[in-house]
Each structure stands twice: as C-alpha cells, then as structure tokens.
Design a protein around this motif. Sequence first.
Motif, PDB file in Angstrom:
ATOM      1  N   ASP A 177      97.863  14.990  89.508  1.00 23.32           N
ATOM      2  CA  ASP A 177      98.318  15.487  90.248  1.00 23.32           C
ATOM      3  C   ASP A 177      98.469  16.913  90.719  1.00 23.32           C
ATOM      4  O   ASP A 177      98.984  17.070  91.737  1.00 23.32           O
ATOM      5  CB  ASP A 177      99.727  14.788  89.780  1.00 23.32           C
ATOM      6  N   SER A 186      98.067  16.253  97.698  1.00 25.75           N
ATOM      7  CA  SER A 186      99.023  15.467  97.089  1.00 25.75           C
ATOM      8  C   SER A 186      98.299  14.102  97.830  1.00 25.75           C
ATOM      9  O   SER A 186      98.917  12.832  98.793  1.00 25.75           O
ATOM     10  CB  SER A 186     100.337  14.990  97.538  1.00 25.75           C
ATOM     11  N   ARG A 200     104.410   5.901  88.762  1.00 22.53           N
ATOM     12  CA  ARG A 200     104.109   5.374  89.758  1.00 22.53           C
ATOM     13  C   ARG A 200     104.625   5.430  90.536  1.00 22.53           C
ATOM     14  O   ARG A 200     103.701   5.499  92.182  1.00 22.53           O
ATOM     15  CB  ARG A 200     102.902   5.101  88.924  1.00 22.53           C
ATOM     16  N   LYS A 249     106.293   7.178  93.329  1.00 23.61           N
ATOM     17  CA  LYS A 249     105.279   8.001  94.153  1.00 23.61           C
ATOM     18  C   LYS A 249     105.084   7.425  95.250  1.00 23.61           C
ATOM     19  O   LYS A 249     104.801   7.574  96.391  1.00 23.61           O
ATOM     20  CB  LYS A 249     104.476   8.785  92.800  1.00 23.61           C
ATOM     21  N   GLU A 250     104.432   5.942  94.923  1.00 28.00           N
ATOM     22  CA  GLU A 250     103.788   5.698  96.016  1.00 28.00           C
ATOM     23  C   GLU A 250     104.438   4.416  96.719  1.00 28.00           C
ATOM     24  O   GLU A 250     104.080   4.334  98.012  1.00 28.00           O
ATOM     25  CB  GLU A 250     102.788   4.223  94.865  1.00 28.00           C
ATOM     26  N   PRO A 288     109.056  12.999  90.880  1.00 27.76           N
ATOM     27  CA  PRO A 288     108.565  12.642  92.134  1.00 27.76           C
ATOM     28  C   PRO A 288     109.402  13.812  93.221  1.00 27.76           C
ATOM     29  O   PRO A 288     110.433  14.525  92.641  1.00 27.76           O
ATOM     30  CB  PRO A 288     109.976  12.004  91.785  1.00 27.76           C
ATOM     31  N   GLU A 289     108.663  13.786  94.270  1.00 27.35           N
ATOM     32  CA  GLU A 289     108.757  14.858  95.310  1.00 27.35           C
ATOM     33  C   GLU A 289     110.142  14.131  95.789  1.00 27.35           C
ATOM     34  O   GLU A 289     110.190  13.410  96.355  1.00 27.35           O
ATOM     35  CB  GLU A 289     107.827  15.446  96.328  1.00 27.35           C
TER      36      GLU A 289
END
Length: 162
Positions: free
Chosen positions: A16, A22, A126, A129-130, A161-162
């Motif tokens: 990352d 990203s 994960r 993020k996904e 996480p963003e």
Amino acid sequence: EDAARYDVCTLRAWFDLIDQDSSGTIEKQEWLDFLRDNPRLDRILIRGQQGEAFSPRPSKDSLEAFLQGKDDAAQIKRRLKTWREIDKDGSGTLDWEEFIDFFRRTGNFLEVDPQSPRYRLYELGRQMKEDPGRVSDEEVAEYKALASKHLSASQRASLAPE
C-alpha cells in the motif's frame, strides 16, 4: 543465516505504501520512486538485506561522485531486474498476488496461521479497503482492538483504512 521473513500484514503495508495512487496495482515508476526514496526497503526488496540507510553523497567534483553515479546506475539495473522477476504476467504493473508470490519464491514470506489474530487483522483490513460498505460496526471495533494489541503504532498507521 536464515533470510528475514515478513508476514502478510507487513507485506500489505509495504504494497500500500508503494501503490501511491491507491489503484490496487504498483506501476513501474511507483516502484522505482519508492525504492529510491526508501533505502532500507530497497535493500530488503532488492538484495534481501537489512541495515541502515546509505551514506550521504560525496561532492560532485570528486572521483567518489563518479563512482557513486556508477553505483546508482547499478542499483537502478537491480531494481528493474527485480521488477521483471515480480511482474510474472508481463503486464507492466504488479498486483497483490505477484507481490506476495515474490516473497514466497525468495523464502521471505512468513506464512501465518489463518486462525491467528494478525491474519484476522489482515482480512478485516483488506475487506475495509476493498468493500467498506459491507463492514459492520462490530468488525471495525474488532479491527481496532486487534490492531492496538498486535501492531506497533507505525504499522497501525500504515494499515488504517482511508
């Protein structure tokens, strides 16, 4: 001496960091820029070594500067060679599977028990993020609790996480 080995959480953090836009893949320029700017990870990824950053560059008017330029060219060549080894499908980008497979092939991947807290942490991160819309409040709370118990502050920051 055994090679250093890294678990999925560490590798995901590195992936990352390198994936500056990203996009979920690493472009060649992202790869080269990241390794140039991060000498410690450059040594780990390219030469499988650990250690401190390189010494400061000598003045431009010296023989040492010439030799440093020669060394810089050799480093770029090594980075591109490693890129070709990792980019197995020849797409010009590295995806997560290619990245982690490189560490498996070089013996630098530390397999983690899927039942371990660190693996659960990776899976939750994960998923966040996904597909952040499918993450429940309970899963976010579990992620935070696992991260605070099993990761350093810098690891938590890089996986957040963003």
